[in-house]
Design an enzyme around this catalytic site. Sequence first.
Site, short mmCIF file in Angstrom:
data_model
loop_
_atom_site.label_atom_id
_atom_site.label_comp_id
_atom_site.label_asym_id
_atom_site.label_seq_id
_atom_site.Cartn_x
_atom_site.Cartn_y
_atom_site.Cartn_z
N GLY A 145 0.78 -1.24 0.00
CA GLY A 145 0.00 0.00 0.00
C GLY A 145 0.81 1.28 0.00
N GLN A 169 8.29 7.13 -8.69
CA GLN A 169 7.51 7.88 -9.68
C GLN A 169 6.02 7.55 -9.61
OE1 GLN A 169 8.94 10.41 -11.25
NE2 GLN A 169 10.76 9.77 -10.11
N GLU A 170 5.72 6.30 -9.29
CA GLU A 170 4.30 5.93 -9.11
C GLU A 170 3.65 6.85 -8.09
OE1 GLU A 170 3.37 1.77 -8.53
OE2 GLU A 170 5.21 1.15 -9.52
N ASN A 180 -6.01 2.37 -12.78
CA ASN A 180 -5.02 1.40 -12.34
C ASN A 180 -3.63 2.00 -12.53
OD1 ASN A 180 -3.95 -1.18 -11.54
ND2 ASN A 180 -3.51 -1.60 -13.70
N ASN A 200 1.36 3.05 -2.60
CA ASN A 200 0.60 3.99 -3.44
C ASN A 200 -0.59 4.56 -2.67
OD1 ASN A 200 1.56 4.37 -6.35
ND2 ASN A 200 1.85 2.17 -6.03
N MET A 258 -4.09 -7.27 -6.86
CA MET A 258 -3.56 -8.31 -7.75
C MET A 258 -4.64 -9.28 -8.21
SD MET A 258 -0.84 -7.15 -8.35
CE MET A 258 0.83 -6.66 -8.05
N HIS A 302 0.28 0.74 -13.26
CA HIS A 302 1.05 -0.42 -13.68
C HIS A 302 2.52 -0.02 -13.74
CE1 HIS A 302 1.97 -4.19 -15.48
NE2 HIS A 302 2.50 -3.61 -16.54
C1 GAR Z 1 2.95 -1.19 -7.53
O1 GAR Z 1 4.25 -1.23 -8.04
C2 GAR Z 1 1.94 -1.21 -8.66
O2 GAR Z 1 2.37 -0.54 -9.80
C3 GAR Z 1 1.83 -2.70 -8.91
O3 GAR Z 1 1.79 -3.26 -7.63
C4 GAR Z 1 2.59 -2.47 -6.77
C5 GAR Z 1 1.84 -2.17 -5.50
O4 GAR Z 1 2.66 -1.51 -4.57
N1 GAR Z 1 0.64 -3.03 -9.70
C6 GAR Z 1 0.63 -3.93 -10.68
O5 GAR Z 1 1.60 -4.61 -10.96
C7 GAR Z 1 -0.67 -4.06 -11.43
N2 GAR Z 1 -0.50 -4.87 -12.60
P1 GAR Z 1 2.04 -0.82 -3.29
O6 GAR Z 1 1.15 -1.87 -2.61
O7 GAR Z 1 3.24 -0.49 -2.44
O8 GAR Z 1 1.28 0.39 -3.73
#
Ligand code: GAR
Length: 221
Positions: A15, A176-177, A110, A17, A93, A112
């Site tokens: 989590g 960057q996300e 979403n 993000n 996921m 990615h």
């Molecule tokens: C992130 O890197 C996101 O981009 C990826 O899961 C991670 C979650 O991290 N999502 C995917 O791969 C979707 N296909 P977080 O739980 O620390 O936010």
Amino acid sequence: MKRHVPIGVLLSGGGTNLQAIIDAIEQDRLDAEIRTVVSNRESAYGLTRARNHDIPTTVIDHRGHASREAYDQVVVEHLQSQGVELVVLAGFMRLLSPYFVQSFPNRIMNIHPALSPAFAGLHGQRQAFEYGVRFAGCTVHFVSEGCDEGPIIIQAVVPVLPDDTEETLAQRILAQEHRIYPRAIQLYSEGRLVIEGRKVRVTGEDGDTRGETALVNPPLP
Ligand code: GAR
């Protein structure tokens, strides 16, 4: 009073993000209100992050449902009951069924960890690292019925450096996300995202890329 878009965040893991979105809201960079955080996994640390900020959480375990759609019906019903307008997938996921996507048309985002449409599916960072690309990155997009596709809202590009491991590259992408996801949601909240076929037009965009017209890696002499 500015409109604060009611969002529901879906996650399965750490989590970070979600944390970036919470921080952006608390710092007044994002006009959104998190109505609920939903996880399919009880152990997801993202749930703790939400609770630390008094955000309601719900665990909806995917096991024990007759079908993907049966599971999604429970999730959709919960999101609707909380008045969620925009669904934000933050490391959730699971593939969404057409039923889910149709329940929130053009209202699911979403993130990615790859420069879509390259490297869809699991471990986008690993796929990019192993392929040997010189640039990697991340993408926020609206969700359509395919996997990690749908109209692109915003992307960030990072270089792949000579001494990178999969982990250091993933960290550079993740940083960057955390910048682009709150921004994408803010653009939505301001009503500035217009979907035109495959493309998203951002209204009021000045086209200024802050002086950067091209990135070259390894750099030119
Ligand atoms: C992130 O890197 C996101 O981009 C990826 O899961 C991670 C979650 O991290 N999502 C995917 O791969 C979707 N296909 P977080 O739980 O620390 O936010």
